[in-house]
Design an enzyme around this catalytic site. Structure first.
Site, mmCIF file in Angstrom:
data_model
loop_
_atom_site.group_PDB
_atom_site.id
_atom_site.type_symbol
_atom_site.label_atom_id
_atom_site.label_comp_id
_atom_site.label_asym_id
_atom_site.label_seq_id
_atom_site.Cartn_x
_atom_site.Cartn_y
_atom_site.Cartn_z
ATOM 1 N N ASP A 5 7.869 -6.681 4.624
ATOM 2 C CA ASP A 5 7.778 -5.940 5.884
ATOM 3 C C ASP A 5 9.159 -5.357 6.167
ATOM 4 O OD1 ASP A 5 5.932 -5.100 7.967
ATOM 5 O OD2 ASP A 5 7.371 -6.043 9.305
ATOM 6 N N ASP B 253 13.000 8.462 5.555
ATOM 7 C CA ASP B 253 14.144 8.853 4.719
ATOM 8 C C ASP B 253 14.808 10.166 5.155
ATOM 9 O OD1 ASP B 253 14.122 6.590 3.184
ATOM 10 O OD2 ASP B 253 13.102 7.491 1.464
ATOM 11 N N LYS C 203 19.533 5.757 -4.005
ATOM 12 C CA LYS C 203 18.994 4.988 -2.870
ATOM 13 C C LYS C 203 18.918 3.508 -3.243
ATOM 14 C CE LYS C 203 15.150 4.408 0.296
ATOM 15 N NZ LYS C 203 13.747 4.656 0.614
ATOM 16 N N THR D 51 0.846 -1.208 0.000
ATOM 17 C CA THR D 51 0.000 0.000 0.000
ATOM 18 C C THR D 51 0.876 1.250 0.000
ATOM 19 O OG1 THR D 51 -0.015 0.010 2.417
ATOM 20 C CG2 THR D 51 -1.828 -1.167 1.319
ATOM 21 N N LYS E 42 7.537 2.487 -1.726
ATOM 22 C CA LYS E 42 8.087 1.137 -1.927
ATOM 23 C C LYS E 42 7.846 0.692 -3.364
ATOM 24 C CE LYS E 42 7.235 -1.160 2.570
ATOM 25 N NZ LYS E 42 6.542 -2.337 3.156
ATOM 26 N N GLY F 106 8.604 8.105 4.223
ATOM 27 C CA GLY F 106 8.784 7.588 5.581
ATOM 28 C C GLY F 106 9.928 8.259 6.338
ATOM 29 N N ARG G 136 16.213 -2.252 1.241
ATOM 30 C CA ARG G 136 15.300 -2.851 0.255
ATOM 31 C C ARG G 136 16.085 -3.245 -1.006
ATOM 32 N NH1 ARG G 136 12.169 0.774 0.615
ATOM 33 N NH2 ARG G 136 10.997 -0.296 2.234
#
Ligand code: ITT
Length: 194
Positions: free
Chosen positions: A71, A152, A172, A10, A14, A150, A178
């Protein structure tokens, strides 16, 4: 023809990061919205892995596509790993407010070490495969930069003298927690020609 994969998140930030990796190896990235999945997976579990697996299983009820769920979280050393698996839900409010609340908690703290962790789960034909990544850094003294999402703006990488929010997506995506997990996912998908 493109192979489709559902990136079951959501979180728009990401999703953008996944696209860069998966489109490069010939996937058409499909979002929850594209698949008209309006349900949101509950965050059930006591670890990133458990929660990511449960998210993947939850979304697989609504699609036949191969999918990935994730997650992730930020662990602050001096706060004994807080907020960790609760990074998205330890308080309500906006990302800006959450960042400020964490900075307030660290107001008098000299140990600013932190680690970002991500667990990606790939689910295809009932088989679950897990990929992990992490990146060590520090919590900055104040928010810096306007890119990303978020935490960052407060996650500072000493070797670059920048926060994540001061990096363009391509930068990044070379170093993040990630990115490390996504590199492993990409190798797996290529190896098994999925
Ligand atoms: P989904 O569960 O739908 O994927 P989410 O945002 O709820 O989206 P998580 O449960 O994994 O995702 O929560 C992780 C939180 O940690 C996320 O909301 C961010 O606030 C933070 N986070 C994770 N990775 C981050 C990154 O690369 N940059 C900044 N913050 C990040």
């Amino acid at each position: 023809m493109f192979k489709k994969i559902l990136v079951a998140t959501t979180n728009f930030g990401k999703l953008e990061e996944y696209k860069k990796f998966l489109e490069l190896i010939g996937f058409e990235v499909v979002s929850l919205k594209d698949e008209q999945i309006n349900e949101e997976a509950p965050e059930n579990g006591n670890s990133y892995t458990e929660i990511a697996e449960n998210k993947a299983k939850f979304y697989s009820k609504y699609t036949h596509l191969p999918l990935v769920a994730e997650d992730s979280g930020l662990e602050i050393f001096s706060l004994k790993g807080f907020p960790g698996i609760n990074s998205n839900r330890w308080m309500g409010g906006t990302d800006v407010e959450k960042n400020q609340a964490l900075l307030n908690k660290l107001r008098n703290t000299t140990d600013r070490r932190a680690v970002f962790k991500a667990v990606i789960v790939y689910l295809h034909k009932k088989s679950l495969v897990r990929f992990e990544g992490e990146l060590y850094g520090e919590i900055s003294k104040k928010p810096q930069g306007s890119m990303g999402f978020g935490y960052d703006p407060i996650f500072y990488i000493p070797s670059l003298n920048k926060t994540f929010a001061e990096l363009i997506l391509m930068e990044k995506n070379k170093i993040s927690h990630r990115a490390h997990a996504l590199q492993k996912l990409v190798s797996y998908l290529k190896k098994y020609q999925l």
